[in-house]
Design a protein around this motif. Structure first.
Motif, mmCIF file in Angstrom:
data_model
loop_
_atom_site.group_PDB
_atom_site.id
_atom_site.type_symbol
_atom_site.label_atom_id
_atom_site.label_comp_id
_atom_site.label_asym_id
_atom_site.label_seq_id
_atom_site.Cartn_x
_atom_site.Cartn_y
_atom_site.Cartn_z
ATOM 1 N N MET A 1 52.389 51.749 -13.519
ATOM 2 C CA MET A 1 51.744 53.048 -13.428
ATOM 3 C C MET A 1 52.786 54.102 -13.076
ATOM 4 O O MET A 1 53.558 53.945 -12.157
ATOM 5 C CB MET A 1 50.660 53.015 -12.357
ATOM 6 N N ASN A 2 52.783 55.177 -13.821
ATOM 7 C CA ASN A 2 53.730 56.260 -13.627
ATOM 8 C C ASN A 2 52.975 57.487 -13.123
ATOM 9 O O ASN A 2 52.078 57.994 -13.792
ATOM 10 C CB ASN A 2 54.426 56.550 -14.956
ATOM 11 N N GLN A 3 53.356 57.978 -11.945
ATOM 12 C CA GLN A 3 52.649 59.125 -11.355
ATOM 13 C C GLN A 3 52.829 60.406 -12.161
ATOM 14 O O GLN A 3 52.001 61.309 -12.076
ATOM 15 C CB GLN A 3 53.129 59.362 -9.929
ATOM 16 N N GLU A 4 53.904 60.495 -12.944
ATOM 17 C CA GLU A 4 54.114 61.686 -13.762
ATOM 18 C C GLU A 4 53.078 61.789 -14.879
ATOM 19 O O GLU A 4 52.863 62.856 -15.439
ATOM 20 C CB GLU A 4 55.524 61.693 -14.363
ATOM 21 N N ASP A 5 52.438 60.685 -15.229
ATOM 22 C CA ASP A 5 51.420 60.683 -16.269
ATOM 23 C C ASP A 5 50.063 61.170 -15.760
ATOM 24 O O ASP A 5 49.141 61.339 -16.543
ATOM 25 C CB ASP A 5 51.239 59.268 -16.846
ATOM 26 N N VAL A 6 49.951 61.389 -14.466
ATOM 27 C CA VAL A 6 48.679 61.794 -13.858
ATOM 28 C C VAL A 6 48.630 63.313 -13.750
ATOM 29 O O VAL A 6 49.548 63.942 -13.238
ATOM 30 C CB VAL A 6 48.515 61.164 -12.455
ATOM 31 N N LYS A 7 47.563 63.899 -14.252
ATOM 32 C CA LYS A 7 47.353 65.345 -14.181
ATOM 33 C C LYS A 7 46.018 65.617 -13.496
ATOM 34 O O LYS A 7 45.066 64.860 -13.642
ATOM 35 C CB LYS A 7 47.327 65.965 -15.583
ATOM 36 N N PHE A 8 45.945 66.711 -12.755
ATOM 37 C CA PHE A 8 44.735 67.087 -12.056
ATOM 38 C C PHE A 8 44.271 68.453 -12.545
ATOM 39 O O PHE A 8 45.074 69.304 -12.895
ATOM 40 C CB PHE A 8 44.966 67.167 -10.547
ATOM 41 N N ARG A 9 42.981 68.635 -12.503
ATOM 42 C CA ARG A 9 42.388 69.946 -12.775
ATOM 43 C C ARG A 9 41.406 70.225 -11.646
ATOM 44 O O ARG A 9 40.601 69.368 -11.300
ATOM 45 C CB ARG A 9 41.653 69.933 -14.113
ATOM 46 N N PHE A 10 41.457 71.422 -11.074
ATOM 47 C CA PHE A 10 40.623 71.779 -9.941
ATOM 48 C C PHE A 10 39.755 72.988 -10.260
ATOM 49 O O PHE A 10 40.210 73.919 -10.916
ATOM 50 C CB PHE A 10 41.486 72.119 -8.718
ATOM 51 N N ASP A 11 38.537 72.983 -9.754
ATOM 52 C CA ASP A 11 37.632 74.128 -9.796
ATOM 53 C C ASP A 11 36.887 74.170 -8.467
ATOM 54 O O ASP A 11 36.336 73.153 -8.042
ATOM 55 C CB ASP A 11 36.597 73.991 -10.923
ATOM 56 N N VAL A 12 36.863 75.317 -7.816
ATOM 57 C CA VAL A 12 36.116 75.460 -6.566
ATOM 58 C C VAL A 12 34.638 75.555 -6.908
ATOM 59 O O VAL A 12 34.222 76.424 -7.666
ATOM 60 C CB VAL A 12 36.567 76.702 -5.769
ATOM 61 N N HIS A 57 36.744 60.863 -0.025
ATOM 62 C CA HIS A 57 36.551 61.401 -1.370
ATOM 63 C C HIS A 57 37.787 61.187 -2.241
ATOM 64 O O HIS A 57 37.663 60.918 -3.436
ATOM 65 C CB HIS A 57 36.202 62.881 -1.307
ATOM 66 N N ILE A 58 38.967 61.304 -1.657
ATOM 67 C CA ILE A 58 40.193 61.037 -2.410
ATOM 68 C C ILE A 58 40.258 59.567 -2.799
ATOM 69 O O ILE A 58 40.633 59.228 -3.926
ATOM 70 C CB ILE A 58 41.432 61.460 -1.605
ATOM 71 N N ALA A 59 39.867 58.677 -1.892
ATOM 72 C CA ALA A 59 39.864 57.240 -2.192
ATOM 73 C C ALA A 59 38.872 56.909 -3.305
ATOM 74 O O ALA A 59 39.113 56.010 -4.106
ATOM 75 C CB ALA A 59 39.540 56.440 -0.934
ATOM 76 N N ALA A 60 37.772 57.648 -3.376
ATOM 77 C CA ALA A 60 36.790 57.423 -4.441
ATOM 78 C C ALA A 60 37.328 57.862 -5.797
ATOM 79 O O ALA A 60 36.924 57.346 -6.828
ATOM 80 C CB ALA A 60 35.495 58.161 -4.128
ATOM 81 N N ALA A 61 38.267 58.811 -5.793
ATOM 82 C CA ALA A 61 38.802 59.341 -7.043
ATOM 83 C C ALA A 61 39.766 58.381 -7.727
ATOM 84 O O ALA A 61 39.846 58.352 -8.946
ATOM 85 C CB ALA A 61 39.499 60.674 -6.794
ATOM 86 N N THR A 62 40.499 57.602 -6.952
ATOM 87 C CA THR A 62 41.482 56.695 -7.550
ATOM 88 C C THR A 62 41.777 55.519 -6.623
ATOM 89 O O THR A 62 41.851 55.694 -5.412
ATOM 90 C CB THR A 62 42.791 57.438 -7.889
ATOM 91 N N PRO A 63 41.961 54.324 -7.180
ATOM 92 C CA PRO A 63 42.291 53.167 -6.346
ATOM 93 C C PRO A 63 43.788 53.062 -6.050
ATOM 94 O O PRO A 63 44.195 52.244 -5.232
ATOM 95 C CB PRO A 63 41.833 51.981 -7.207
ATOM 96 N N TYR A 64 44.623 53.900 -6.662
ATOM 97 C CA TYR A 64 46.068 53.799 -6.519
ATOM 98 C C TYR A 64 46.578 54.672 -5.379
ATOM 99 O O TYR A 64 46.354 55.876 -5.364
ATOM 100 C CB TYR A 64 46.762 54.193 -7.824
ATOM 101 N N LYS A 65 47.269 54.048 -4.444
ATOM 102 C CA LYS A 65 47.726 54.722 -3.236
ATOM 103 C C LYS A 65 48.673 55.893 -3.544
ATOM 104 O O LYS A 65 48.565 56.958 -2.959
ATOM 105 C CB LYS A 65 48.412 53.715 -2.320
ATOM 106 N N GLY A 66 49.590 55.704 -4.467
ATOM 107 C CA GLY A 66 50.526 56.768 -4.816
ATOM 108 C C GLY A 66 49.841 57.981 -5.417
ATOM 109 O O GLY A 66 50.208 59.126 -5.138
#
Length: 91
Positions: A1-12, A57-66
Motif C-alpha cells: 500500500m502506497n500512501q501517495e495513492d490515497v486522496k481525500f476530499r472534504f466538505d463541511v 471516526h477516522i478508524a471507521a474510514a480506513t483499517p490502515y494505520k498509516g
C-alpha cells in the motif's frame, strides 16, 4: 500500500457550538487512486487550543494505520485554514 495513492476530499456538513468550543462534522471521501473506498462523516472538535478529529471516526474510514495518520493530519490542515469562518457557520 502506497500512501501517495490515497486522496481525500472534504466538505463541511455541519457546525454546532458547544460550551467547550465547536463541534464540526465533515464529510470525508477517501479515494485509493480512482476508486472511492470510504465516504462518510468524521466529527472534529475545535477550541482555542487545537483541532481534534474523532479517532473512532477516522478508524471507521480506513483499517490502515498509516492512512489514518495522514487523514487526521489532512483534516486538521483543512479545518485550520477555515478556522476563522467556523464561528459564522455555527450561527
Amino acid at each position: 500500500m502506497n500512501q501517495e495513492d490515497v486522496k481525500f476530499r472534504f466538505d463541511v456538513l455541519e457546525v454546532s457550538k458547544s460550551d467547550r468550543g465547536y463541534m464540526i462534522t465533515v464529510l470525508v471521501q477517501v479515494r485509493w487512486l480512482k476508486e472511492v473506498v470510504y465516504e462518510g462523516p468524521v466529527e472534529i472538535s475545535m477550541n482555542d487550543i487545537g483541532i481534534f478529529p474523532s479517532p473512532a471516526h477516522i478508524a471507521a474510514a480506513t483499517p490502515y494505520k498509516g492512512v489514518r495518520g495522514k487523514l487526521g493530519a489532512e483534516l486538521k490542515r483543512y479545518i485550520k485554514i477555515q478556522k476563522k469562518f467556523i464561528p459564522e457557520l455555527a450561527e
